[in-house]
Structure formats: C-alpha cells, structure tokens
Scaffold this motif. Structure first.
Motif, PDB file in Angstrom:
ATOM      1  N   SER A  38      -7.291  31.121 -34.067  1.00 54.13           N
ATOM      2  CA  SER A  38      -7.565  29.746 -34.309  1.00 54.13           C
ATOM      3  C   SER A  38      -6.296  28.837 -34.613  1.00 54.13           C
ATOM      4  CB  SER A  38      -8.535  29.733 -35.949  1.00 54.13           C
ATOM      5  OG  SER A  38      -7.340  30.406 -36.809  1.00 54.13           O
ATOM      6  N   THR A  39      -6.561  27.577 -34.599  1.00 53.69           N
ATOM      7  CA  THR A  39      -5.501  26.550 -34.893  1.00 53.69           C
ATOM      8  C   THR A  39      -5.651  25.784 -36.065  1.00 53.69           C
ATOM      9  OG1 THR A  39      -4.130  24.753 -33.857  1.00 53.69           O
ATOM     10  CG2 THR A  39      -6.630  24.828 -33.487  1.00 53.69           C
ATOM     11  N   GLU A  40      -4.260  25.239 -36.681  1.00 51.79           N
ATOM     12  CA  GLU A  40      -4.518  24.400 -37.732  1.00 51.79           C
ATOM     13  C   GLU A  40      -4.468  23.033 -37.149  1.00 51.79           C
ATOM     14  OE1 GLU A  40      -1.662  25.490 -40.398  1.00 51.79           O
ATOM     15  OE2 GLU A  40      -2.534  27.472 -41.097  1.00 51.79           O
ATOM     16  N   ASN A  41      -3.988  22.921 -35.925  1.00 51.55           N
ATOM     17  CA  ASN A  41      -3.724  21.307 -35.425  1.00 51.55           C
ATOM     18  C   ASN A  41      -5.263  20.465 -35.616  1.00 51.55           C
ATOM     19  OD1 ASN A  41      -1.812  22.796 -34.472  1.00 51.55           O
ATOM     20  ND2 ASN A  41      -2.070  22.103 -32.250  1.00 51.55           N
ATOM     21  N   GLN A  42      -5.104  19.423 -35.862  1.00 52.53           N
ATOM     22  CA  GLN A  42      -6.019  18.424 -36.180  1.00 52.53           C
ATOM     23  C   GLN A  42      -6.777  17.639 -34.944  1.00 52.53           C
ATOM     24  OE1 GLN A  42      -7.297  18.236 -39.281  1.00 52.53           O
ATOM     25  NE2 GLN A  42      -5.902  20.019 -39.574  1.00 52.53           N
ATOM     26  N   GLU A  43      -5.889  17.457 -33.822  1.00 57.51           N
ATOM     27  CA  GLU A  43      -6.274  16.693 -32.861  1.00 57.51           C
ATOM     28  C   GLU A  43      -6.273  17.515 -31.304  1.00 57.51           C
ATOM     29  OE1 GLU A  43      -4.298  12.786 -32.440  1.00 57.51           O
ATOM     30  OE2 GLU A  43      -4.731  12.433 -34.372  1.00 57.51           O
ATOM     31  N   THR A  44      -5.215  17.931 -31.199  1.00 60.83           N
ATOM     32  CA  THR A  44      -5.050  18.831 -29.542  1.00 60.83           C
ATOM     33  C   THR A  44      -4.401  20.160 -29.809  1.00 60.83           C
ATOM     34  OG1 THR A  44      -3.128  17.613 -28.895  1.00 60.83           O
ATOM     35  CG2 THR A  44      -5.417  16.691 -28.188  1.00 60.83           C
ATOM     36  N   VAL A  45      -4.693  20.926 -28.911  1.00 55.55           N
ATOM     37  CA  VAL A  45      -3.939  22.323 -28.583  1.00 55.55           C
ATOM     38  C   VAL A  45      -3.636  22.133 -27.285  1.00 55.55           C
ATOM     39  CG1 VAL A  45      -4.228  24.747 -28.723  1.00 55.55           C
ATOM     40  CG2 VAL A  45      -5.257  23.368 -30.263  1.00 55.55           C
ATOM     41  N   THR A  46      -2.161  22.433 -27.068  1.00 57.26           N
ATOM     42  CA  THR A  46      -1.814  22.408 -25.604  1.00 57.26           C
ATOM     43  C   THR A  46      -2.041  23.766 -24.989  1.00 57.26           C
ATOM     44  OG1 THR A  46       0.084  20.908 -26.312  1.00 57.26           O
ATOM     45  CG2 THR A  46       0.266  22.286 -24.234  1.00 57.26           C
ATOM     46  N   VAL A  47      -2.809  24.016 -24.091  1.00 57.07           N
ATOM     47  CA  VAL A  47      -3.170  25.260 -23.230  1.00 57.07           C
ATOM     48  C   VAL A  47      -2.306  25.248 -22.081  1.00 57.07           C
ATOM     49  CG1 VAL A  47      -4.898  26.171 -22.061  1.00 57.07           C
ATOM     50  CG2 VAL A  47      -5.585  24.933 -24.234  1.00 57.07           C
ATOM     51  N   SER A  48      -1.686  26.524 -21.936  1.00 58.16           N
ATOM     52  CA  SER A  48      -0.865  26.856 -20.665  1.00 58.16           C
ATOM     53  C   SER A  48      -1.727  27.716 -19.824  1.00 58.16           C
ATOM     54  CB  SER A  48       0.334  27.753 -21.377  1.00 58.16           C
ATOM     55  OG  SER A  48       1.201  26.610 -22.114  1.00 58.16           O
ATOM     56  N   ILE A  49      -2.012  27.261 -18.714  1.00 57.02           N
ATOM     57  CA  ILE A  49      -2.814  27.845 -17.786  1.00 57.02           C
ATOM     58  C   ILE A  49      -1.889  28.390 -16.673  1.00 57.02           C
ATOM     59  CG2 ILE A  49      -4.791  27.726 -16.219  1.00 57.02           C
ATOM     60  CD1 ILE A  49      -5.732  25.146 -17.823  1.00 57.02           C
ATOM     61  N   PRO A  50      -1.726  29.931 -16.320  1.00 55.79           N
ATOM     62  CA  PRO A  50      -0.904  29.895 -15.147  1.00 55.79           C
ATOM     63  C   PRO A  50      -1.580  29.341 -13.968  1.00 55.79           C
ATOM     64  CG  PRO A  50      -1.710  31.765 -16.605  1.00 55.79           C
ATOM     65  CD  PRO A  50      -2.535  30.733 -17.197  1.00 55.79           C
ATOM     66  N   ARG A  51      -0.344  28.887 -13.286  1.00 49.38           N
ATOM     67  CA  ARG A  51      -0.682  28.295 -11.890  1.00 49.38           C
ATOM     68  C   ARG A  51      -1.186  29.108 -10.685  1.00 49.38           C
ATOM     69  NH1 ARG A  51       3.947  24.240 -10.455  1.00 49.38           N
ATOM     70  NH2 ARG A  51       2.437  23.645  -8.755  1.00 49.38           N
ATOM     71  N   VAL A  52      -1.053  30.327 -11.005  1.00 51.75           N
ATOM     72  CA  VAL A  52      -1.842  31.548 -10.299  1.00 51.75           C
ATOM     73  C   VAL A  52      -3.212  31.564 -10.327  1.00 51.75           C
ATOM     74  CG1 VAL A  52       0.479  32.844  -9.907  1.00 51.75           C
ATOM     75  CG2 VAL A  52      -1.195  33.427 -11.523  1.00 51.75           C
ATOM     76  N   ASN A  53      -3.567  30.858 -11.476  1.00 49.66           N
ATOM     77  CA  ASN A  53      -5.071  30.975 -11.637  1.00 49.66           C
ATOM     78  C   ASN A  53      -5.818  29.648 -10.948  1.00 49.66           C
ATOM     79  OD1 ASN A  53      -4.654  33.038 -13.430  1.00 49.66           O
ATOM     80  ND2 ASN A  53      -5.698  32.296 -15.208  1.00 49.66           N
ATOM     81  N   ARG A  54      -5.558  29.480  -9.723  1.00 48.97           N
ATOM     82  CA  ARG A  54      -6.187  28.531  -8.971  1.00 48.97           C
ATOM     83  C   ARG A  54      -7.657  28.676  -8.781  1.00 48.97           C
ATOM     84  NH1 ARG A  54      -1.400  29.116  -6.209  1.00 48.97           N
ATOM     85  NH2 ARG A  54      -2.524  30.524  -4.645  1.00 48.97           N
ATOM     86  N   PHE A  55      -8.268  27.576  -9.015  1.00 52.95           N
ATOM     87  CA  PHE A  55      -9.911  27.630  -8.956  1.00 52.95           C
ATOM     88  C   PHE A  55     -10.203  27.455  -7.394  1.00 52.95           C
ATOM     89  CE2 PHE A  55     -14.454  26.464  -9.438  1.00 52.95           C
ATOM     90  CZ  PHE A  55     -14.673  27.249 -10.307  1.00 52.95           C
ATOM     91  N   THR A  56     -10.462  28.654  -6.751  1.00 51.15           N
ATOM     92  CA  THR A  56     -10.676  28.624  -5.285  1.00 51.15           C
ATOM     93  C   THR A  56     -12.015  29.454  -5.098  1.00 51.15           C
ATOM     94  OG1 THR A  56      -9.535  30.641  -5.017  1.00 51.15           O
ATOM     95  CG2 THR A  56      -8.277  28.579  -4.863  1.00 51.15           C
TER      96      THR A  56
END
Length: 225
Positions: free
Chosen positions: A190-208
């Motif tokens: 869970s997060t204590e952030n109020q507005e956004t959470v920066t999500v790091s998506i591996p670039r190898v995870n291309r949606f193909t």
C-alpha cells in the motif's frame, strides 16, 4: 414535434456566434446583409455577406489518446485471435477498461479472461530499462488486489508528442506509434501517497501479440502473472 438539439448542434451554434462576433469586430464596413451557417463533417462554415469563415471541430486530445490506445490493443487482440470487449459502468468505475477472452484456449481455466486498465501518455519518462508512469492512487489500489479472477493488469500506451506522428500508412503497412507496456501490480504494498504513485514498468514488458498470448496461456494454466 420539435426535437432537442444534440451536443454537436449546440456546439455548432455557439461556434457560429463566436465566429460572427469576431468577424464583425474586424469589419468597419460594409455591414452584414445575411448570415448563414452549415455543419459539414468536422467543419463549421459561417457565411458573412459574401465571405465564408470556416473552423474545425476537433476532439479533445485526451479523448484522442484514449481512443488511439483502444485501437492499439484491439489490433493486437485481433492478430492474437482473442475476443476484445470494452467495458461499461460499473466495471469501468472499478478500474477495468477492457476484457480479453481466449476462446478455445486449453487449460484449467476454460475460455480464460484478462482484465486490463488502459492508459495512454505522450509525456512518458523512459530510461534505459523502465517506463515510469505517474498512476493515480485510486488506480494503484485497484491494481494491487491479490487473488482476483480474472486478473487485472495495467497497460500504458506511449504515443509521440506530435499527433501527426501517431500513425503512418502506405499500401504495404499500417504503423501505429509508439508502443504499449504492461505490468501486474497484484500484491504490491500500500502507499501513503495522496495523489499519484510512480509505477516502473520494465521496457521488456512490451504489450505485443506474443506477450498477450503468453499472458492468456498463464491464466489458462492457473498461474499467477
């Protein structure tokens, strides 16, 4: 019986009055003798005396991004041979934008399904290995739920800043730019952030086509993504 005006017609009327006002303000003489307006496809033409003033009706850029991202994943689903369905209320309020269904896919789960929360951005933060996307806390909480079936993943489609570079077409090919990336956030803390959470998506995870096929096969086998 008269019918109510559509939003497009109301916009046309409002635009017409705006154009007429600005046109008249620039003219000293002669005074207008007649004003006409007509709606032609995505253009509005307003006639002032012997002159036509023309303006374009453009869709909001965020709506264009949304529709383009749907077109991107629809193309992939079609090439992979899976059913593609856009959701409606109340599923979209739960962060589920679309559903993939594998017809005839063999495994523990017959006709496996995959939920997708879809985003599109032209201001992506790409480094060597990751796409870093600022996700709203509400969406983050929806995506980190565990033991959910169908599983829910995040897909972020990245497009060029210039809308004219989004698509290239010739007789030989139809090229959609730029790329989509996926990630499963199930089980994240869970997060204590109020507005956004920066999500790091591996670039190898291309949606193909290949990655979607692998995801659907994992679901059919009852495996976690």
């Amino acid at each position: 019986m008269s019918r109510g005006k559509t939003k497009r017609e109301c916009f046309a009327i409002a635009f017409s009055y705006s154009v007429i006002f600005n046109w008249r303000r620039r003219q000293v003489s002669p005074q207008p003798t007649r004003v006409e307006s007509s709606l032609l496809r995505d253009k509005i033409r307003v006639k002032y005396s012997d002159n036509w003033v023309e303006g374009l009706i453009r869709v909001n850029i965020n709506i264009q991004k949304e529709e383009f991202s749907y077109a991107y994943v629809y193309a992939i689903a079609s090439a992979a041979g899976y059913s593609f369905q856009r959701t409606t209320t109340p599923l979209d309020q739960l962060g589920i934008d679309l559903i993939f269904t594998g017809i005839g896919v063999q495994g523990i789960m017959g006709n496996p399904q995959l939920y997708v929360q879809l985003k599109c951005t032209s201001r992506a933060m790409l480094d060597t290995n990751y796409l870093k996307y600022p996700l709203k806390v509400k969406n983050y909480e929806e995506l980190r739920v565990t033991q959910q079936y169908p599983p829910l993943i995040l897909v972020v489609v990245v497009v060029p800043d210039n809308i004219n570079d989004w698509l290239y077409q010739s007789e030989e090919e139809l090229c959609l730019k730029r790329c989509g990336y996926w990630i499963s956030l199930a089980g994240e803390t869970s997060t204590e952030n109020q507005e956004t959470v920066t999500v790091s998506i591996p670039r190898v995870n291309r949606f193909t086509v290949n990655s979607l096929t692998s995801l659907m096969q994992c679901i059919a086998r009852g495996e976690a993504l």
